[in-house]
Design a protein around this motif. Structure first.
Motif, PDB file in Angstrom:
ATOM      1  N   VAL A  63       0.857  -1.184   0.000  1.00  9.32           N
ATOM      2  CA  VAL A  63       0.000   0.000   0.000  1.00  9.32           C
ATOM      3  C   VAL A  63       0.894   1.235   0.000  1.00  9.32           C
ATOM      4  O   VAL A  63       1.716   1.403   0.901  1.00  9.32           O
ATOM      5  N   PRO A  64       0.758   2.113  -1.014  1.00 10.20           N
ATOM      6  CA  PRO A  64       1.662   3.262  -1.097  1.00 10.20           C
ATOM      7  C   PRO A  64       1.310   4.355  -0.097  1.00 10.20           C
ATOM      8  O   PRO A  64       0.225   4.359   0.490  1.00 10.20           O
ATOM      9  N   GLU A  65       2.227   5.265   0.088  1.00 14.16           N
ATOM     10  CA  GLU A  65       1.946   6.487   0.848  1.00 14.16           C
ATOM     11  C   GLU A  65       0.991   7.341   0.032  1.00 14.16           C
ATOM     12  O   GLU A  65       1.157   7.508  -1.165  1.00 14.16           O
ATOM     13  N   GLY A  81      -1.291  16.280   4.716  1.00 19.09           N
ATOM     14  CA  GLY A  81      -0.626  15.162   5.370  1.00 19.09           C
ATOM     15  C   GLY A  81      -0.511  13.958   4.443  1.00 19.09           C
ATOM     16  O   GLY A  81      -0.940  13.992   3.284  1.00 19.09           O
ATOM     17  N   THR A  82       0.062  12.891   4.948  1.00 22.29           N
ATOM     18  CA  THR A  82       0.207  11.662   4.180  1.00 22.29           C
ATOM     19  C   THR A  82      -0.127  10.466   5.059  1.00 22.29           C
ATOM     20  O   THR A  82      -0.025  10.539   6.289  1.00 22.29           O
ATOM     21  N   THR A  83      -0.514   9.379   4.410  1.00 18.77           N
ATOM     22  CA  THR A  83      -0.709   8.125   5.119  1.00 18.77           C
ATOM     23  C   THR A  83       0.612   7.366   5.133  1.00 18.77           C
ATOM     24  O   THR A  83       1.526   7.685   4.371  1.00 18.77           O
ATOM     25  N   SER A 138      -9.410   3.070   4.397  1.00 19.72           N
ATOM     26  CA  SER A 138      -9.547   3.495   5.795  1.00 19.72           C
ATOM     27  C   SER A 138      -8.381   4.379   6.236  1.00 19.72           C
ATOM     28  O   SER A 138      -8.566   5.329   7.013  1.00 19.72           O
ATOM     29  N   ARG A 139      -7.173   4.123   5.725  1.00 21.22           N
ATOM     30  CA  ARG A 139      -6.036   4.987   6.062  1.00 21.22           C
ATOM     31  C   ARG A 139      -6.254   6.397   5.512  1.00 21.22           C
ATOM     32  O   ARG A 139      -5.961   7.391   6.186  1.00 21.22           O
ATOM     33  N   GLY A 140      -6.735   6.465   4.271  1.00 21.81           N
ATOM     34  CA  GLY A 140      -7.012   7.779   3.689  1.00 21.81           C
ATOM     35  C   GLY A 140      -8.067   8.530   4.474  1.00 21.81           C
ATOM     36  O   GLY A 140      -7.950   9.740   4.709  1.00 21.81           O
ATOM     37  N   TRP A 141      -9.106   7.807   4.907  1.00 25.78           N
ATOM     38  CA  TRP A 141     -10.164   8.446   5.692  1.00 25.78           C
ATOM     39  C   TRP A 141      -9.643   8.907   7.052  1.00 25.78           C
ATOM     40  O   TRP A 141      -9.907  10.043   7.470  1.00 25.78           O
ATOM     41  N   ASP A 142      -8.919   8.042   7.732  1.00 28.40           N
ATOM     42  CA  ASP A 142      -8.435   8.392   9.070  1.00 28.40           C
ATOM     43  C   ASP A 142      -7.497   9.598   9.033  1.00 28.40           C
ATOM     44  O   ASP A 142      -7.530  10.443   9.927  1.00 28.40           O
ATOM     45  N   ALA A 143      -6.660   9.678   7.986  1.00 29.33           N
ATOM     46  CA  ALA A 143      -5.682  10.770   7.914  1.00 29.33           C
ATOM     47  C   ALA A 143      -6.277  12.053   7.366  1.00 29.33           C
ATOM     48  O   ALA A 143      -5.884  13.151   7.779  1.00 29.33           O
ATOM     49  N   GLY A 144      -7.208  11.940   6.422  1.00 29.48           N
ATOM     50  CA  GLY A 144      -7.768  13.133   5.791  1.00 29.48           C
ATOM     51  C   GLY A 144      -9.158  13.488   6.241  1.00 29.48           C
ATOM     52  O   GLY A 144      -9.624  14.610   6.022  1.00 29.48           O
ATOM     53  N   THR A 166      -9.229   8.413  -3.095  1.00 29.68           N
ATOM     54  CA  THR A 166      -8.032   8.645  -3.913  1.00 29.68           C
ATOM     55  C   THR A 166      -6.909   7.699  -3.499  1.00 29.68           C
ATOM     56  O   THR A 166      -6.162   7.210  -4.350  1.00 29.68           O
ATOM     57  N   CYS A 167      -6.788   7.404  -2.197  1.00 33.18           N
ATOM     58  CA  CYS A 167      -5.770   6.465  -1.755  1.00 33.18           C
ATOM     59  C   CYS A 167      -6.061   5.070  -2.323  1.00 33.18           C
ATOM     60  O   CYS A 167      -5.148   4.350  -2.742  1.00 33.18           O
ATOM     61  N   THR A 168      -7.333   4.698  -2.378  1.00 31.33           N
ATOM     62  CA  THR A 168      -7.709   3.425  -3.008  1.00 31.33           C
ATOM     63  C   THR A 168      -7.367   3.440  -4.489  1.00 31.33           C
ATOM     64  O   THR A 168      -6.824   2.474  -5.037  1.00 31.33           O
ATOM     65  N   GLN A 169      -7.683   4.554  -5.170  1.00 37.39           N
ATOM     66  CA  GLN A 169      -7.387   4.680  -6.604  1.00 37.39           C
ATOM     67  C   GLN A 169      -5.894   4.537  -6.877  1.00 37.39           C
ATOM     68  O   GLN A 169      -5.469   3.824  -7.790  1.00 37.39           O
ATOM     69  N   MET A 170      -5.052   5.217  -6.084  1.00 35.40           N
ATOM     70  CA  MET A 170      -3.611   5.147  -6.281  1.00 35.40           C
ATOM     71  C   MET A 170      -3.066   3.744  -5.975  1.00 35.40           C
ATOM     72  O   MET A 170      -2.124   3.270  -6.614  1.00 35.40           O
ATOM     73  N   THR A 171      -3.691   3.070  -5.007  1.00 35.57           N
ATOM     74  CA  THR A 171      -3.268   1.707  -4.686  1.00 35.57           C
ATOM     75  C   THR A 171      -3.599   0.759  -5.831  1.00 35.57           C
ATOM     76  O   THR A 171      -2.799  -0.118  -6.176  1.00 35.57           O
ATOM     77  N   VAL A 172      -4.770   0.924  -6.445  1.00 30.68           N
ATOM     78  CA  VAL A 172      -5.140   0.104  -7.610  1.00 30.68           C
ATOM     79  C   VAL A 172      -4.132   0.296  -8.732  1.00 30.68           C
ATOM     80  O   VAL A 172      -3.698  -0.667  -9.375  1.00 30.68           O
TER      81      VAL A 172
END
Length: 386
Positions: free
Chosen positions: A109-111, A118-120, A133-139, A147-153
């Motif tokens: 899972v990327p940053e 901020g960043t995850t 969930s990391r994107g939600w918790d941090a942002g 967007t974190c899910t999109q970048m991970t895909v």
């Protein structure tokens, strides 16, 4: 006659524009990974960015438990992704392919950059749905999570994506009800108390509540795994797609208005996705050209409760990136992955056989039957009656 036709076209266009104003457009440009770290983008036509180009969108069903969704799924803090698919639309607009990605898939899972700057944290190995969930918790917002899910895909597939679309529990129910339900053959009784699913064998027209229960159900069905639940979700979406295509909704203005209002009101879409042009370009897609499968994968050797990609997954990703069909023969539905997958993809107790020979009879496809990751169905396989 020309005047009437012109009025009809302009009237339909006005309806589309009005309904699309309901969409929650999410501005995520500041959260997208740096261009140097993403798969290369195709060169667009300045007059029409989507014309002649394949389109890849990340579809996310969110497990949001706030507001009306709390009454459906129960109260829980935070936000999670319940299911994720990579939607591919071919450049010539003749094919639509949806590839499910297991939420328990163990991958890097990327940053991710989130709202506020901020960043995850990055992980060399984590469950796929942790990106959301990391994107939600941090942002603390949907843009960061999706967007974190999109970048991970993009990172795990090598496929350049054009954006994301997110729908929640209530939105899915509303879309189904706007179609007056989804006709489906239920081959055997299905019960899951946790998902409030209670269906008897036979012909059904699923309401929004019943369709959502079927999409969420896992306990007490098959082996209880998320692998086979994704197959049932695909069967449900295949039936939904067939229903939309067979009802000629574009010629039934009251139905068109209800469906467009329901569909667009329940979506959150990243900026830059031109739904108007995209929807119009897909008006002639046939049910047999809408394909569903789960990315080839199997139990993690050290932890059977988690999933890892199979070697055949790389072929599926490569075909999507190259805008090639993910099935070799649309007429027979033969998967691109071998008919006998790696044994790691076979749940305990299952067996597989090779592709049928010319002298063998191919049995009718039961879209709700258990399917291994990599085995495809199309919307044409959906059964309205038993």
């Amino acid at each position: 006659m020309t005047a009437v036709l012109a009025l009809g076209v302009s009237g339909a266009a006005a309806l589309v524009v009005k309904s699309l104003s309901n969409v929650d457009q999410v501005d995520n440009q500041a959260l997208v990974a740096p261009e140097a770290s993403r798969p290369a983008a195709a060169t667009p036509d300045p007059a029409d960015p989507l014309a002649g180009l394949p389109v890849n969108l990340v579809l996310i069903g969110s497990d949001d438990r706030s507001g009306v969704n709390e009454a459906i799924g129960g109260a829980e803090d935070g936000m999670r992704s319940d299911t994720t698919m990579l939607l591919h639309i071919s450049a010539d607009r003749t094919r639509v392919e949806l590839v499910s990605i297991p939420r328990d898939l163990m991958i890097p899972v990327p940053e991710c950059t989130v709202t506020g700057g901020g960043t995850t944290k990055a992980s060399s190995s984590a469950m796929f749905n942790s990106a959301f969930s990391r994107g939600w918790d941090a942002g603390q917002d949907l843009a960061s999570a999706a967007t974190c899910t999109q970048m991970t895909v993009e990172q795990i597939s090598g496929v350049r994506t054009d954006g994301f679309m997110v729908v929640d529990f209530a939105g899915f129910q509303t879309m189904v009800d706007a179609l007056d339900g989804v006709p489906m053959c239920i081959p055997e009784d299905m019960d899951d108390e946790d998902a409030n699913l209670h269906l008897t064998a036979g012909n059904h027209v699923l309401s929004g509540t019943e369709a959502l229960a079927l999409a969420r159900a896992r306990h007490g069905l098959s082996d209880g795994s998320d692998t086979y639940r994704m197959g049932r979700q695909q069967a449900l979406l295949a039936a939904l797609t067939q229903s939309v295509l067979s009802k000629n909704i574009l010629t039934d203005l009251p139905s068109l208005i209800r469906f467009l209002d329901a569909a667009t009101s329940s979506l959150s879409i990243s900026g830059g996705v031109d739904l108007k042009g995209l929807a119009f370009s897909l008006r002639s897609v046939r049910p047999e050209a809408v394909t569903f499968l789960t990315i080839p994968s199997g139990p993690m050797p050290s932890n059977p409760a988690r999933v890892v990609l199979a070697d055949e997954a790389q072929d599926v990703w490569a075909r999507l990136a190259a805008d090639q069909p993910v099935v070799e023969d649309e007429a027979t539905g033969t998967p691109t992955t071998p008919a006998t997958p790696d044994t790691a993809t076979i749940p305990p107790g299952d067996t597989t056989t090779g592709a049928p020979t010319d002298t063998e009879t191919v049995a009718p496809v039961d879209p709700l039957a258990d399917r291994l990751p990599g085995e495809a169905i199309t919307s044409a396989d959906a059964k309205e009656t038993c």
